[in-house]
Enzyme design. Structure first.
Site, PDB file in Angstrom:
ATOM      1  CG  ASN A  94      -2.297   1.574   1.506  1.00 37.20           C
ATOM      2  OD1 ASN A  94      -1.679   2.681   1.084  1.00 37.20           O
ATOM      3  ND2 ASN A  94      -3.123   1.023   1.413  1.00 37.20           N
ATOM      4  CG  ASP A  97      -2.835   4.528   0.503  1.00 41.36           C
ATOM      5  OD1 ASP A  97      -3.142   4.308  -1.004  1.00 41.36           O
ATOM      6  OD2 ASP A  97      -3.801   3.811   0.876  1.00 41.36           O
ATOM      7  CG  HIS A  98       1.117   6.327   4.751  1.00 43.21           C
ATOM      8  ND1 HIS A  98       0.286   6.858   5.018  1.00 43.21           N
ATOM      9  CD2 HIS A  98       2.160   5.446   5.915  1.00 43.21           C
ATOM     10  CE1 HIS A  98      -0.095   5.735   6.377  1.00 43.21           C
ATOM     11  NE2 HIS A  98       0.547   5.166   6.402  1.00 43.21           N
ATOM     12  CG  HIS A 156      -8.019   3.771   0.641  1.00 42.35           C
ATOM     13  ND1 HIS A 156      -8.793   3.632   1.739  1.00 42.35           N
ATOM     14  CD2 HIS A 156      -9.605   4.381   0.424  1.00 42.35           C
ATOM     15  CE1 HIS A 156      -9.970   4.132   2.180  1.00 42.35           C
ATOM     16  NE2 HIS A 156     -10.657   4.301   1.326  1.00 42.35           N
ATOM     17  NE  ARG A 188      -9.729   8.580   3.931  1.00 40.84           N
ATOM     18  CZ  ARG A 188     -10.065   7.759   4.694  1.00 40.84           C
ATOM     19  NH1 ARG A 188      -9.226   6.427   4.975  1.00 40.84           N
ATOM     20  NH2 ARG A 188     -10.706   8.156   5.188  1.00 40.84           N
ATOM     21  NE  ARG A 212      -7.808  11.805   5.016  1.00 43.82           N
ATOM     22  CZ  ARG A 212      -8.443  10.724   6.408  1.00 43.82           C
ATOM     23  NH1 ARG A 212      -7.269   9.496   7.072  1.00 43.82           N
ATOM     24  NH2 ARG A 212      -9.279  11.283   6.660  1.00 43.82           N
ATOM     25  CD  GLU A 224      -7.275  -0.165   0.688  1.00 44.63           C
ATOM     26  OE1 GLU A 224      -7.821   0.538   1.800  1.00 44.63           O
ATOM     27  OE2 GLU A 224      -6.201  -1.563   1.218  1.00 44.63           O
ATOM     28  CB  THR A 263      -9.072   1.305   7.032  1.00 44.98           C
ATOM     29  OG1 THR A 263      -9.572   1.995   5.691  1.00 44.98           O
ATOM     30  CG2 THR A 263     -10.666   0.455   6.622  1.00 44.98           C
ATOM     31  CD  GLU A 322      -7.661  -6.592   3.073  1.00 43.01           C
ATOM     32  OE1 GLU A 322      -7.200  -5.797   1.507  1.00 43.01           O
ATOM     33  OE2 GLU A 322      -6.731  -5.376   3.150  1.00 43.01           O
ATOM     34  CG  HIS A 355      -5.933  -1.729   8.830  1.00 41.87           C
ATOM     35  ND1 HIS A 355      -5.103  -1.093  10.181  1.00 41.87           N
ATOM     36  CD2 HIS A 355      -6.157  -0.480   8.363  1.00 41.87           C
ATOM     37  CE1 HIS A 355      -5.659  -0.022  10.233  1.00 41.87           C
ATOM     38  NE2 HIS A 355      -6.091   0.155   9.296  1.00 41.87           N
ATOM     39  N   GLY A 388       0.916  -1.344   4.228  1.00 44.31           N
ATOM     40  CA  GLY A 388       1.451  -0.432   4.057  1.00 44.31           C
ATOM     41  C   GLY A 388       1.943  -0.027   4.991  1.00 44.31           C
ATOM     42  CG  HIS A 389       2.269   2.768   9.522  1.00 41.84           C
ATOM     43  ND1 HIS A 389       2.546   2.416  10.847  1.00 41.84           N
ATOM     44  CD2 HIS A 389       2.016   3.711   9.764  1.00 41.84           C
ATOM     45  CE1 HIS A 389       3.215   3.402  11.059  1.00 41.84           C
ATOM     46  NE2 HIS A 389       2.503   5.088   9.681  1.00 41.84           N
TER      47      HIS A 389
HETATM   48  N1  PXP Z   1      -6.075  -3.224   3.770  1.00 43.65           N
HETATM   49  C1  PXP Z   1      -6.915  -1.838   3.753  1.00 43.65           C
HETATM   50  C2  PXP Z   1      -8.314  -2.249   3.478  1.00 43.65           C
HETATM   51  C3  PXP Z   1      -6.814  -0.664   4.485  1.00 43.65           C
HETATM   52  O1  PXP Z   1      -7.378  -0.145   4.141  1.00 43.65           O
HETATM   53  C4  PXP Z   1      -5.107  -0.628   5.130  1.00 43.65           C
HETATM   54  C5  PXP Z   1      -5.091   0.825   5.291  1.00 43.65           C
HETATM   55  O2  PXP Z   1      -5.489   1.638   4.180  1.00 43.65           O
HETATM   56  C6  PXP Z   1      -4.123  -1.795   4.693  1.00 43.65           C
HETATM   57  C7  PXP Z   1      -4.625  -2.664   3.973  1.00 43.65           C
HETATM   58  C8  PXP Z   1      -2.761  -1.240   5.675  1.00 43.65           C
HETATM   59  O3  PXP Z   1      -2.665  -1.597   5.900  1.00 43.65           O
HETATM   60  P1  PXP Z   1      -1.389  -0.959   6.944  1.00 43.65           P
HETATM   61  O4  PXP Z   1      -1.179   0.399   6.682  1.00 43.65           O
HETATM   62  O5  PXP Z   1      -1.574  -1.108   8.277  1.00 43.65           O
HETATM   63  O6  PXP Z   1      -0.276  -1.812   6.462  1.00 43.65           O
END
Ligand code: PXP
Length: 236
Positions: free
Chosen positions: A6, A8-9, A42, A44, A48, A69, A100, A150, A190, A212-213
């Protein structure tokens, strides 16, 4: 088990300055070169981090798969139907949340979810539902026509290393087994990090983990030394 990254960051950091750096396209390329089986973003409703343009460009440039997403919003559904990502993952979305929070309540809005995903499925897009690892949500998901769930691993991740870890882990393991017995394929994600991810191997048949994070966080420290030293040599 496959890794979906992911990114997004990366867009969050880029948007802090409003320019083009760091490039999410470049981030996706590096993730793919290093073994990511798919790239997740994602889109959104408040845009953002990831912007519409990112999604269009990723669709043209990715060599793996785009997993988009999205919430149950008609304008995002329209974009998905236009670009046709490999898969979409339906998530709940609240404007004020940092990320999320919790899974989608499929059981509480079975008809709405089923109707919403119908055109996406008809367009050949694989649909995954992001749900908490609970029996009612798994059983409802199996009735929607979606091919994947998921499982939200956030509660497990928070409980990791505490007395609640086993209970949360068993919720994931049992939900995965139930989903598979109902014909669903199972992803998870997540809050997974370099420590708690190891137990995912104990869940038979998981297809993909979306992370992701922790990856973007780790990348700062694995890359910061080189970045400082490169700048230092330019200055000297
Ligand atoms: N899966 C979904 C559906 C999510 O919304 C997210 C966060 O955007 C992730 C996985 C990834 O989570 P994390 O960034 O905590 O690894």
């Amino acid at each position: 088990m496959l890794l979906g990254v992911n990114i997004d960051h990366v867009a969050t950091v880029r948007n802090a300055r409003g320019g083009v750096e760091p490039s999410v396209i470049e981030a996706a390329r590096i993730a793919e070169e290093n073994g990511a089986a798919s790239i997740t973003t994602h889109l959104r409703e408040d845009r953002r981090h990831i912007k519409d343009e990112d999604v269009y460009t990723l669709m043209r440039t990715l060599s793996t798969r785009l997993n988009l997403e999205m919430a149950m919003a008609e304008d995002i559904q329209k974009i998905a139907l236009e670009i046709k990502p490999y898969s979409i993952c339906l998530v709940p979305e609240k404007r004020q949340e940092i990320t999320t929070e919790g899974g989608l309540d499929v059981a509480g809005q079975l008809e709405r979810v089923t109707e919403f995903i119908k055109p996406l499925l008809e367009a050949g897009i694989i649909v995954s539902l992001f749900i908490d690892p609970e029996e009612t949500q798994v059983r409802a998901s199996a009735k929607t026509g979606a091919q994947f769930i998921e499982m939200h691993t956030g509660t497990y991740s928070e409980a990791f290393g505490t007395e609640n870890e086993e209970r949360e882990f068993m919720n994931l393991k049992n939900s995965a087994a139930l989903a598979q017995s109902l014909g669903l394929k199972v992803n998870a994600g997540h809050g997974l990090n370099y420590t708690n991810v190891k137990r995912m191997h104990e869940i038979p048949g998981l297809v993909e983990l979306n992370i992701g994070h922790s990856i973007i966080s780790r990348a700062i420290f694995t890359g910061l030394g080189e970045a400082v030293s490169e700048m230092n040599s330019l200055i000297k």
